[in-house]
Design a protein around this motif. Sequence first.
Motif, PDB file in Angstrom:
ATOM      1  N   LYS A 160      -1.908  -7.540 -15.148  1.00 11.68           N
ATOM      2  CA  LYS A 160      -0.970  -6.868 -14.536  1.00 11.68           C
ATOM      3  C   LYS A 160      -0.134  -5.595 -15.252  1.00 11.68           C
ATOM      4  N   ARG A 161      -0.138  -5.902 -16.771  1.00 14.67           N
ATOM      5  CA  ARG A 161       0.580  -4.896 -17.567  1.00 14.67           C
ATOM      6  C   ARG A 161      -0.575  -3.957 -17.806  1.00 14.67           C
ATOM      7  N   ALA A 162      -1.691  -4.308 -18.025  1.00 17.90           N
ATOM      8  CA  ALA A 162      -2.874  -3.057 -18.404  1.00 17.90           C
ATOM      9  C   ALA A 162      -2.976  -2.202 -16.921  1.00 17.90           C
ATOM     10  N   LEU A 163      -2.741  -2.916 -15.763  1.00 22.95           N
ATOM     11  CA  LEU A 163      -2.706  -1.898 -14.626  1.00 22.95           C
ATOM     12  C   LEU A 163      -1.597  -0.925 -14.460  1.00 22.95           C
ATOM     13  N   LEU A 164      -0.479  -1.382 -15.051  1.00 23.84           N
ATOM     14  CA  LEU A 164       0.617  -0.766 -14.972  1.00 23.84           C
ATOM     15  C   LEU A 164       0.563   0.238 -16.217  1.00 23.84           C
ATOM     16  N   ARG A 165      -0.042   0.053 -17.203  1.00 24.62           N
ATOM     17  CA  ARG A 165      -0.136   1.050 -18.313  1.00 24.62           C
ATOM     18  C   ARG A 165      -1.336   2.235 -17.824  1.00 24.62           C
ATOM     19  N   ILE A 166      -2.136   1.892 -16.956  1.00 25.89           N
ATOM     20  CA  ILE A 166      -3.059   2.996 -16.460  1.00 25.89           C
ATOM     21  C   ILE A 166      -2.234   3.846 -15.725  1.00 25.89           C
ATOM     22  N   GLU A 167      -1.287   3.438 -15.284  1.00 22.22           N
ATOM     23  CA  GLU A 167      -0.352   4.233 -14.178  1.00 22.22           C
ATOM     24  C   GLU A 167       0.993   4.834 -14.934  1.00 22.22           C
ATOM     25  N   GLY A 168       1.036   4.638 -16.087  1.00 22.35           N
ATOM     26  CA  GLY A 168       1.915   5.134 -16.866  1.00 22.35           C
ATOM     27  C   GLY A 168       3.460   4.566 -16.817  1.00 22.35           C
ATOM     28  N   HIS A 169       3.483   3.411 -16.341  1.00 22.51           N
ATOM     29  CA  HIS A 169       4.736   2.857 -16.033  1.00 22.51           C
ATOM     30  C   HIS A 169       5.307   2.053 -17.171  1.00 22.51           C
ATOM     31  N   ARG A 182       2.282  -3.684  -8.646  1.00 22.80           N
ATOM     32  CA  ARG A 182       3.345  -2.869  -8.768  1.00 22.80           C
ATOM     33  C   ARG A 182       4.739  -3.470  -8.233  1.00 22.80           C
ATOM     34  N   VAL A 183       4.508  -4.575  -8.128  1.00 23.03           N
ATOM     35  CA  VAL A 183       5.933  -5.436  -7.894  1.00 23.03           C
ATOM     36  C   VAL A 183       6.392  -6.102  -8.976  1.00 23.03           C
ATOM     37  N   LEU A 184       7.672  -6.159  -9.555  1.00 16.35           N
ATOM     38  CA  LEU A 184       8.178  -6.774 -10.504  1.00 16.35           C
ATOM     39  C   LEU A 184       9.378  -7.840 -10.054  1.00 16.35           C
ATOM     40  N   GLY A 185       9.591  -8.418 -11.244  1.00 15.46           N
ATOM     41  CA  GLY A 185      10.919  -9.354 -10.785  1.00 15.46           C
ATOM     42  C   GLY A 185      12.366  -8.570 -10.771  1.00 15.46           C
ATOM     43  N   ALA A 186      13.236  -9.313 -10.395  1.00 14.86           N
ATOM     44  CA  ALA A 186      14.563  -8.573 -10.257  1.00 14.86           C
ATOM     45  C   ALA A 186      14.999  -7.757 -11.426  1.00 14.86           C
ATOM     46  N   ALA A 187      15.020  -8.242 -12.642  1.00 14.82           N
ATOM     47  CA  ALA A 187      15.198  -7.543 -13.821  1.00 14.82           C
ATOM     48  C   ALA A 187      13.880  -6.866 -14.420  1.00 14.82           C
ATOM     49  N   GLY A 188      12.917  -6.425 -13.649  1.00 12.03           N
ATOM     50  CA  GLY A 188      11.927  -5.686 -14.130  1.00 12.03           C
ATOM     51  C   GLY A 188      10.890  -6.522 -14.874  1.00 12.03           C
ATOM     52  N   ARG A 196       0.796  -1.235   0.136  1.00 13.04           N
ATOM     53  CA  ARG A 196      -0.079   0.057  -0.043  1.00 13.04           C
ATOM     54  C   ARG A 196       0.921   1.235  -0.070  1.00 13.04           C
ATOM     55  N   ALA A 197       2.167   1.265   0.407  1.00 10.34           N
ATOM     56  CA  ALA A 197       3.076   2.211   0.354  1.00 10.34           C
ATOM     57  C   ALA A 197       3.695   2.478  -0.971  1.00 10.34           C
ATOM     58  N   ILE A 198       3.591   1.633  -1.833  1.00 13.76           N
ATOM     59  CA  ILE A 198       4.061   1.696  -3.033  1.00 13.76           C
ATOM     60  C   ILE A 198       3.483   2.887  -3.975  1.00 13.76           C
ATOM     61  N   PRO A 199       4.080   3.857  -4.289  1.00 10.68           N
ATOM     62  CA  PRO A 199       3.192   5.030  -4.853  1.00 10.68           C
ATOM     63  C   PRO A 199       2.717   4.722  -6.394  1.00 10.68           C
ATOM     64  N   PHE A 200       1.583   5.372  -6.582  1.00 14.01           N
ATOM     65  CA  PHE A 200       0.875   5.224  -7.757  1.00 14.01           C
ATOM     66  C   PHE A 200       2.139   5.442  -9.096  1.00 14.01           C
ATOM     67  N   GLY A 201       2.076   4.704 -10.174  1.00 17.11           N
ATOM     68  CA  GLY A 201       2.955   4.681 -11.234  1.00 17.11           C
ATOM     69  C   GLY A 201       4.630   4.271 -11.014  1.00 17.11           C
ATOM     70  N   GLU A 202       4.754   3.788  -9.823  1.00 18.91           N
ATOM     71  CA  GLU A 202       6.116   3.266  -9.301  1.00 18.91           C
ATOM     72  C   GLU A 202       5.969   1.819  -9.015  1.00 18.91           C
ATOM     73  N   THR A 203       7.228   1.110  -9.024  1.00 15.61           N
ATOM     74  CA  THR A 203       7.317  -0.510  -8.856  1.00 15.61           C
ATOM     75  C   THR A 203       8.463  -0.607  -8.162  1.00 15.61           C
ATOM     76  N   LEU A 204       8.529  -1.814  -7.494  1.00 14.90           N
ATOM     77  CA  LEU A 204       9.562  -2.327  -6.706  1.00 14.90           C
ATOM     78  C   LEU A 204       9.785  -3.644  -7.088  1.00 14.90           C
TER      79      LEU A 204
END
Length: 177
Positions: free
Chosen positions: A151-160, A133-139, A89-97
């Motif tokens: 997952k891809r579609a949700l990240l697209r919404i967030e502009g990632h 918003r959580v990705l593998g080590a290589a992104g 919940r602390a990962i900001p919109f549009g960012e990933t870890l």
Amino acid sequence: MISYRQIDSPLGAMLLRVQDSFLTGVYFEGQKYYPAAALPGVVPERAAGIFDETARQIAAYFDGSLEAFSVPMRLVGTDFQTRVWEALRAIPFGETLSYGDLAGQLGLPPGHARAVGGAVGRNPVSVIVPCHRVLGAAGDLTGYAGGTDRKRALLRIEGHAAAARLPILQQSALAFA
């Protein structure tokens, strides 16, 4: 009492679960860990407002006008799982870890990315608790209980940028992506 309501989204039907006036589940139809006992039934008046507000906020997220959810929610899982879900919940919109980075933020020793991944995968409140918003080590767009296409579609919404790594699928439910 546990109550369920199904709503539509650009990524397919979603099932909402409310217990004791708290949102406790959001699932894409057919996703891994979809509740088998999800039967429509009488919805107590106090749950109806939570369903309506959750549906409104999810629609706003999908149309790009909402970045942070504020529905009353209760995360039900083990102590470890709830720690991981709160960190999500602390990962900001549009960012990933990465899973490893998330493990590090939780103060876990190196090598605990798989344990974190297991907890992430069991997130019962999809989209609102942003496990996408959580990705593998290589992104890489590694597993997602709702499917990597979602997952891809949700990240697209967030502009990632990671969203472009998978081809656009031809499924009608995902056509907006």
